[in-house]
Design an enzyme around this catalytic site. Structure first.
Site, PDB file in Angstrom:
ATOM      1  N   GLY A 164       0.817  -1.208   0.000  1.00 21.68           N
ATOM      2  CA  GLY A 164       0.000   0.000   0.000  1.00 21.68           C
ATOM      3  C   GLY A 164       0.849   1.255   0.000  1.00 21.68           C
ATOM      4  O   GLY A 164       0.338   2.368  -0.102  1.00 21.68           O
ATOM      5  N   LYS A 177      17.249   5.857   2.028  1.00 21.60           N
ATOM      6  CA  LYS A 177      17.509   5.189   3.300  1.00 21.60           C
ATOM      7  C   LYS A 177      16.340   4.337   3.780  1.00 21.60           C
ATOM      8  O   LYS A 177      16.499   3.557   4.707  1.00 21.60           O
ATOM      9  CB  LYS A 177      17.774   6.234   4.387  1.00 21.60           C
ATOM     10  CG  LYS A 177      19.146   6.886   4.354  1.00 21.60           C
ATOM     11  CD  LYS A 177      19.270   7.828   5.544  1.00 21.60           C
ATOM     12  CE  LYS A 177      20.660   8.419   5.662  1.00 21.60           C
ATOM     13  NZ  LYS A 177      20.786   9.261   6.870  1.00 21.60           N
ATOM     14  N   GLY A 237       9.684   3.783   5.601  1.00 23.04           N
ATOM     15  CA  GLY A 237       8.417   3.186   6.035  1.00 23.04           C
ATOM     16  C   GLY A 237       8.136   3.374   7.506  1.00 23.04           C
ATOM     17  O   GLY A 237       6.987   3.478   7.912  1.00 23.04           O
ATOM     18  N   GLU A 238       9.164   3.412   8.332  1.00 29.18           N
ATOM     19  CA  GLU A 238       8.925   3.403   9.774  1.00 29.18           C
ATOM     20  C   GLU A 238       9.379   4.649  10.517  1.00 29.18           C
ATOM     21  O   GLU A 238       8.933   4.905  11.631  1.00 29.18           O
ATOM     22  CB  GLU A 238       9.577   2.146  10.380  1.00 29.18           C
ATOM     23  CG  GLU A 238       8.736   0.930  10.091  1.00 29.18           C
ATOM     24  CD  GLU A 238       9.530  -0.352  10.026  1.00 29.18           C
ATOM     25  OE1 GLU A 238       9.357  -1.182  10.904  1.00 29.18           O
ATOM     26  OE2 GLU A 238      10.336  -0.523   9.094  1.00 29.18           O
TER      27      GLU A 238
HETATM   28 MO1  MOS Z   1       7.502  -4.108   9.411  1.00 26.19          MO
HETATM   29  S1  MOS Z   1       7.157  -4.078  11.432  1.00 26.19           S
HETATM   30  O1  MOS Z   1       8.996  -3.470   9.156  1.00 26.19           O
HETATM   31  O2  MOS Z   1       7.298  -5.692   8.900  1.00 26.19           O
END
Ligand code: MOS
Length: 707
Positions: A468, A659, A662-663
């Site tokens: 997504g 880099k 996503g997190e």
């Molecule tokens: Mo995600 S917690 O980086 O699978």
């Protein structure tokens, strides 16, 4: 040739028309003839054995094709993962575990039939009560992502004893659940035309997952299949946040049902409650942080000790204290992780596992230190900025945290902040807070990609899945630049397990690992075939990094700034503004990147204000196991949320210079919000979430200058 450069361009998602018209074919919508529908039977005891299952009423119901239990289920060949080893014995490991399934012609018949099945149990003693001083607490060999359990350098006790200023506080975070919109849909078809020929067997699995390789390598052997006998499709995923990173038991349950009914497609989409019970969660945490500093705010010691529960039968321990190993330049440091084994469902990695929870504690403690020192919290962080990685002494591949803090302060109007309630209006007290963010390079495995030239188009193939976040769009951008052709000549093929091996979309590493392999394959393809390749030309290559990338400490960084207003009357907290300024390396597509950042920040805000699930220690079940009882942020919670970034392409992560983003948006976001609450009210909240009852019952901090 002369194609417009794609990387860095704002591009709308290529899958947007399908998504907004509701026609994107998710696993559940894959066209198959006459599918059957599965509804599970789940345990209602936290530990014990199934004594009896009476399925006669269910089996007698018209439209029921199968009641599957441990008495008639096909055998599984590998026992390695107890979470997946279901229906093989009467043993119950946790409340809500799958103990059977009904398969019927319609979902309604399956669900009704399941309600007619009577199960009795022999109960066993259990312990589902987490407390940090639990006598069985133990030191795990490793924590998640293969990180070291403990680290120690210098003499922290001496430094703490002799420092003029110290902070010694405990912070807690609750159990949190992923709640992606897509309810783990699955469709399985077992092809077994000639039952005596085991090699002819095949399983087709339409699934929603973050990465195909783990699912293939775990599921195929359990089901007695060679990897080549199983194909997994994951065209669209419907969100994940970690939960779809490894296979859960619903896949085995559906595959066992399909194996029992060869040739018939069997479908299953979970209810929200079943997701709470069986697809992982972020475990609660108990964290003690101690800081010692000189009078001018230079850290001399930093300790971070984390304790968390784990399922007794499947260990998972978040890397809660690992960010504290690299953040600041204290010469004396210690980090530890301990786990408390309980009879509870298995937890798993959820969005920035460890970094999210741990940075809440560290960055709140840093704010407490700034208050004690009467020093601006941004200035405190500047004074403790390490020139090299404090743990490894490696140089940073790129660390631009100070720049993010400075730019964040400028954009946010940080100079308007006062040490006491920044502003007041009627019942509302306003405050501002800041905290740093970081997320490491998690690169684990090599990733491959292929370029295949057919009918005037470059088919770029790899096992990636788009959860997504925009992989369909940005991987085509990377491929177009690497092949030096227009993006319209790229045909991306992802989401199938028979494509070149790639790691999953996890640990924020999709873009830079997949991008590296696409660039490597494109470079080899161009070198071999030039600008006019022959029909059918194909090259497969492995993604590469600079030879010396291990000589660098590789992390993304960021600054989060929050403004809140807190009601003096009700204790209600509203986040009026939230800004993230990031050091993310190269940005491939500013539109999808922005969505990732503000999505992470929204999750962090949600954790700050709302998210908290309760596991009842008397019965071992999750009490608030739906979206009525388990609150998450809604639109009204995020009136103003903004992301900015400062691009310093970082080639130690790979040739894309990205880099991974996503997190980093979620990491520690409750800290700036809690720090802003303190600035507004003088009340220091050390337990998430910051709910009105906690605000109203908290005492103002004696050192606070906010009346
Ligand atoms: Mo995600 S917690 O980086 O699978």
């Amino acid at each position: 040739m002369n194609a417009e450069r794609q990387i860095g361009q704002d591009r709308v998602r290529v899958d947007r028309p399908l998504k907004v018209t509701g026609t994107a074919p998710y696993a559940y919508e894959q066209p198959t003839d006459a599918p059957l529908h599965l509804y599970p039977l789940t345990s209602s005891v936290p530990r014990g054995r199934v004594r009896s299952i009476d399925a006669r009423a269910a089996e007698a119901l018209p439209g029921v094709q199968l009641v599957l239990t441990q008495e008639n289920a096909p055998k599984l060949l590998v026992k390695a993962d107890p979470e997946l080893y279901i229906l093989q014995s009467p043993d119950v490991l946790y409340w809500g575990q799958f103990i059977g399934a009904v398969v019927a012609d319609t979902p309604e018949i399956a669900r009704h039939a399941a309600s007619l099945v009577t199960v009795t149990y022999d109960d066993a003693p259990f312990d589902a009560h987490f407390r940090p001083d639990h006598p069985q607490a133990y030191r795990p060999r490793r924590v998640n992502a293969f990180k070291k359990t403990d680290t120690h350098e210098g003499d922290v006790d001496a430094a703490l004893a002799h420092a003029p200023v110290t902070v010694d506080r405990t912070y807690t975070t609750p159990t949190e659940y992923y709640n992606p919109i897509g309810p783990h849909p699955v469709k399985a078809i077992w092809h077994d035309e000639s039952p005596l020929n085991v090699i002819a067997r095949r399983l087709t699995l339409y699934d929603a997952n973050q990465g195909l390789i783990f699912h293939l390598m775990v599921l195929a052997p359990m089901l007695g299949l060679l990897p080549a006998q199983m194909i997994i499709h994951t065209p669209y995923v419907g969100g994940s946040f970690g939960t779809k990173g490894m296979p859960h038991a619903h896949l085995i349950l559906t595959a066992l049902a399909a194996k029992t009914l060869p040739g018939r497609p069997v479908k299953y989409a979970m209810t929200r409650q079943q997701m709470f019970d069986t697809t992982g969660y972020r475990p609660e945490s108990h964290q003690r942080v101690r800081l010692a500093a000189s009078a001018d705010g230079r850290l001399t010691a930093l300790t971070h000790d984390a304790v968390a529960p784990t399922a007794r039968w499947k260990e998972f321990v978040e890397q809660t204290a690992t960010s504290s190993r690299i953040m600041y330049a204290a010469p004396n440091r210690r980090t530890t992780h301990r786990a408390v084994p309980l009879d509870i469902p298995a937890s798993m990695f959820m969005c920035a596992p460890g970094e999210c929870t741990g940075m809440f504690a560290l960055e709140t403690a840093m704010d407490e230190l700034a208050v004690t020192l009467d020093l601006d919290p941004i200035e405190l962080r500047r004074r403790n900025e390490p020139a090299r990685d404090p743990e490894t002494d490696h140089p940073w591949s790129g660390r631009h945290l100070t720049q993010c803090l400075t730019e964040g302060a400028r954009l946010f109007g940080w100079d308007q902040r006062t040490p006491t309630a920044t502003r007041r209006r009627c019942e509302w007290h306003y405050g501002m807070g800041v905290a740093a963010s970081t997320y490491p390079d998690q690169h684990l495995l090599s990733t491959w990609a292929a370029v295949h030239y057919r009918q005037g188009r470059y088919h770029v193939q790899l096992q990636a899945s788009d959860i997504g976040a925009g992989a369909w769009t940005i991987l085509a951008q990377i491929a177009a630049d690497a092949l030096q052709v227009g993006v319209d000549r790229i045909h991306l093929e992802i989401g199938r397990s028979d494509l070149p091996l790639a790691i999953g979309a996890g640990g924020s590493m999709g873009t830079y690992t997949w991008g590296s392999s696409i660039m490597a394959a494109a470079a080899q393809f161009t070198h071999k075939y030039g600008p006019t390749p022959p029909e059918g030309a194909r090259v497969q290559a492995r993604g590469l990094r600079p030879r010396d990338f291990r000589k660098y400490s590789r992390h993304a960084f960021g600054a989060h700034l929050a403004e809140v207003r807190v009601s003096r009357v009700t204790g209600e907290v509203r986040v009026t503004r939230l800004l993230g300024v990031y050091d993310p390396g190269r940005i491939i597509n500013p539109r999808t990147a922005n969505s990732q950042f503000i999505g992470g920040m929204t999750m962090g805000l949600s954790a700050a204000l709302h998210e908290e699930s309760y596991l009842d220690p008397r019965y071992g079940h999750v009490v608030n196991r739906d979206l009525a009882g388990s609150h998450i942020a809604a639109h009204a919670d995020v009136p103003y949320i903004q992301a900015r970034w400062i691009e310093h392409p970082d080639l130690a992560f790979g040739p894309t210079g990205a880099k991974g983003i996503g997190e980093i948006g979620i990491v520690g976001v409750p800290a700036p919000i809690g720090n802003a609450i303190y600035n507004a009210t003088g009340k220091r909240l050390r337990a998430l979430p910051f709910t009105p009852d906690r605000l109203l019952t908290a005492d103002a901090d004696p050192v606070s200058r906010t009346p």
